[in-house]
Design an enzyme around this catalytic site. Structure first.
Site, PDB file in Angstrom:
ATOM      1  CB  SER A  53      -0.936  -0.010   1.213  1.00  0.00           C
ATOM      2  OG  SER A  53      -0.200  -0.011   2.430  1.00  0.00           O
ATOM      3  CG  ASP A  54       4.126   1.516   2.730  1.00  0.00           C
ATOM      4  OD1 ASP A  54       4.158   0.547   1.952  1.00  0.00           O
ATOM      5  OD2 ASP A  54       4.754   1.527   3.804  1.00  0.00           O
ATOM      6  CB  CYS A  55       5.515   0.391  -2.134  1.00  0.00           C
ATOM      7  SG  CYS A  55       6.500  -0.259  -0.772  1.00  0.00           S
TER       8      CYS A  55
END
Length: 734
Positions: free
Chosen positions: A455-457
């Site tokens: 998600s954060d990537c």
């Protein structure tokens, strides 16, 4: 620096003959060349820098300390960026040795021994060097990671690795480590994964390993919270092949060396050990997360079932189901798998099913080169096949945020990373029936080949790409990726938000939370916490907000959905704040890391120190932890204990994190920020670089891992943001 391996005259290799080749998708592969080949292929600056090769040129930027002391913070940022750009590969990535865990290399070594595959001599020597150099300086053992105390798990696996690699039992490193292992109770006291590796190597008996029944994969998926397809991706990836190996009692052929090792790692004769009574015998120093009573009862029933009740036809069906899922995992990840532990277990299953000489096994085994990484201490198997997308996303963002987009000499390196990020976007979904969510349009942590959405990537890569596309100096490259190609990233990102009963509005890592958190009561690993299901993470939620808010600034696509997602995510971040103003971080060290991201996320919706109590409390927490020299020094002990614990010195990355958080939050007092900036500048060498001074990352609360590029990325960002707020003036004039 003289390493321990050199002090004891351990044989190594010629560092000038190593080459790192990186392909367009970021795969990092090390090769040891002949002297003739070495002449034809010069080493890159990165390899020279990493391996301390004498020919690497460190330019001394200032002739005197007086001249150096007159630098402005932004000049320090320029100096750092000029050094850092030397380390960029032509592919656009910044290679790293993503190391720390001390339980990864056993996979490559054990698989090679099990399948009688020859480890190249240069690789063998450097694996030995790394293990020896990472031994505890006092007792000679090894821990869960390379800065840990000695544990039974770490000491067992690395002792066995040295012996399988050819180090004799009377070598000083082996003698010292063996004494520590026996003092810890011997190899019988290993946690679950250690007992599994011992059993595969015929150094232990499977009857002493807690069960991992493959029948679980035959259960219905819908409305079944116990189905392994709903577990956290790493856990299900490991226990998928482990269920096949343990249930079928797979062991390699016994030989004289293994017989010798059997006699070395236990406090009593091997034949006199009742292994069936050792299933729950775990050394106290290893036991981070003890079994629940529920799990112990379940294990006892399953052991009885496997011994007396299991139908052979059901076992055969289960094996077939497991192997089918393993093949899908291999296809989805381009022969890499999600990470090295599952990769290694899968390699043995593939060897058993297809045979050593099969194309499937040979291609898969050759994939170890993607996770073998060299550094000055030697060679090790890394935590994944790198951190390429993650680091490149930060690099693009932070240089542009700091103002480097206005400097033509930095355009090429920004453009290289931008193009790499575009190439790294997923363009197809996984094989059906893999228990994987749609991934098309998203980004991974490391490489497109590795195949797992994070998600954060995804959010950080999306933001980096939009920043380049909208920068006036990069308009000619905007068309390299179309608007419509960014929309699927938003679809995936929105699909990952937790909107169920638990931690509403949060984001996890790879997937939404699929199963109740009570499933943690069945955690069998003993050395890790929070591994059974996906959990909400402040950092993942923060980064997702950063990506969504930045996208929202330039696009109308799914505007209402994005606004709703941001609102719920912000509510989660606010509610996740602890009473002292901190946020607990799970992927970096720890309260410092999470606090920086939280303050940045809140700043994107115009919450700052002056107008928001949550931000004020977060900043005040940071200020309360600042040291006399102006820095911050949180260590990974914070992650283990859930309490802020300091090192005895300030650390450059942690200091940069706090300074960034304070700057983005609009903290009104310049003095503590100046002191932090001064420390960052003081720790910078005359060449422009910063040195590694402490572990930056962590996972599962208990295992440290290094992010070597952080010591450039975050100081550069902090220095640039300081310039943006206060101007490009010497600190003494402010």
């Amino acid at each position: 620096m003289v390493y321990y391996s050199e002090q004891i005259n351990l044989q190594g290799t010629d560092p000038t003959r190593w080459r790192l080749r990186v392909d367009d998708l970021g795969a990092q592969r090390w090769y040891y060349l002949s002297e003739e080949e070495s002449v034809k292929e010069p080493q890159t600056d990165y390899v020279k820098y990493l391996l301390n090769v004498e020919s690497f040129q460190r330019h001394q930027l200032y002739k005197s300390e007086e001249q150096r002391s007159k630098r402005t913070p932004f000049q320090a940022a320029i100096d750092g960026a000029n050094f850092f750009k030397l380390l960029q590969d032509p592919s656009g990535v910044f290679p790293t040795q993503y190391k720390g865990p001390m339980f990864m290399s056993i996979g490559y070594i054990a698989v090679s021994y099990f399948t009688k595959s020859v480890i190249p001599e240069a690789t063998r020597l450097e694996l030995i060097r790394y293990i020896v150099n990472c031994a505890h300086p006092v007792d000679g053992g090894w821990g869960l990671h390379n800065s840990d105390k000695s544990t039974c798990f770490g000491t067992t696996l690395n002792y066995i690795s040295l012996r399988l690699l050819g180090l004799p039992s009377d070598h000083p490193s082996c003698v010292k480590a063996r004494n520590t292992l026996l003092r810890l109770g011997g190899a019988v006291r290993n946690p679950h994964w250690g007992k599994a590796w011992l059993s595969l190597l015929n150094l232990y008996k499977w009857e002493g390993v807690n069960p991992a029944p493959p029948e679980l994969w035959l259960m219905p998926y819908d409305y079944n919270p116990l189905h392994p397809g709903k577990w956290w991706v790493h856990t299900r990836a490991i226990y998928l092949p482990l269920s096949y190996l343990s249930t079928n009692k797979i062991q390699c052929a016994l030989d004289p060396l293994l017989i010798d090792i059997r006699s070395e790692i236990y406090n009593k004769d091997y034949d006199k050990i009742d292994f069936s009574k050792q299933r729950n015998n775990v050394c106290g120093v290893d036991l981070y997360y003890p079994h629940s009573k529920v799990l112990d009862v379940m294990n006892s029933y399953i052991v009885f079932y496997e011994k007396f009740l299991r139908p052979k036809a059901l076992l055969s069906c289960s094996n077939k189901r497991v192997y089918d899922l393993i093949k899908k995992e291999i296809k989805n990840t381009g022969d890499l798998c999600i990470a090295p532990v599952s990769f290694s277990f899968n390699a043995i299953v593939l060897y058993l099913e297809e045979g050593k000489n099969s194309r499937a096994f040979q291609n898969f085994y050759n994939g170890f080169i993607d996770i073998l990484s060299l550094g000055p201490l030697g060679m090790t198997v890394t935590g994944t096949n790198g951190s390429q997308v993650w680091d490149s996303s930060f690099f693009v963002q932070y240089l542009l945020q700091a103002g480097f987009g206005d400097y033509p000499e930095f355009h090429e390196i920004i453009l290289k990373s931008y193009k790499f990020l575009i190439r790294s976007q997923f363009t197809e979904d996984c094989v059906q029936g893999s228990f994987r969510d749609p991934r098309k349009g998203a980004w991974p942590f490391s490489t497109k080949t590795q195949g797992y959405t994070v998600s954060d990537c995804t959010a950080e890569a999306l933001k980096a790409i939009i920043m380049v596309r909208n920068h006036p100096n990069f308009q000619q490259y905007k068309s390299l990726i179309k608007d419509e190609e960014l929309y699927p990233a938003i679809d995936v990102l929105l699909s990952l938000q937790n909107l169920g009963d638990h931690e509403y509005g949060s984001f996890s890592t790879y997937e939404k939370i699929r199963a109740p958190l009570l499933l943690e009561k069945l955690n069998p690993a003993e050395i890790f916490n929070n591994i059974m299901v996906e959990y909400p993470y402040v950092e993942c939620t923060d980064s997702s907000v950063l990506g969504l808010t930045y996208f929202r600034r330039y696009f109308d696509y799914r505007k209402k959905d994005i606004d709703f997602a941001i609102e719920q995510a912000i509510n989660y971040i606010v509610n996740a704040q602890l009473p002292d103003g901190s946020w607990y971080g799970c992927w970096g060290i720890c309260f410092t890391y999470a606090g920086m991201f939280a303050l940045e996320a809140l700043s994107t919706i115009n919450k700052n120190y002056a107008n928001d109590e949550t931000v004020k409390k977060g900043c005040d927490f940071f200020i309360s932890k600042q040291r006399e020299d102006g820095g911050w020094s949180e260590t990974m002990k914070s992650s283990e204990t859930h309490t802020y614990i300091e090192d005895n010195k300030s650390l450059v990355v942690q200091t940069a994190w706090c300074v960034i958080g304070l700057l983005l939050a609009g903290y009104p007092d310049i003095e503590p920020i100046k002191r932090g900036i001064k420390l960052i500048m003081d720790l910078q060498l005359n060449s422009g670089e910063w040195l590694f001074d402490g572990i930056e990352g962590v996972f599962n609360h208990s295992c440290g891992i290094e992010y070597p590029n952080y010591k450039f990325l975050f100081p550069i960002k902090a220095l640039g943001l300081f310039k943006n707020r206060y101007g490009d003036l010497p600190l003494s004039s402010l």
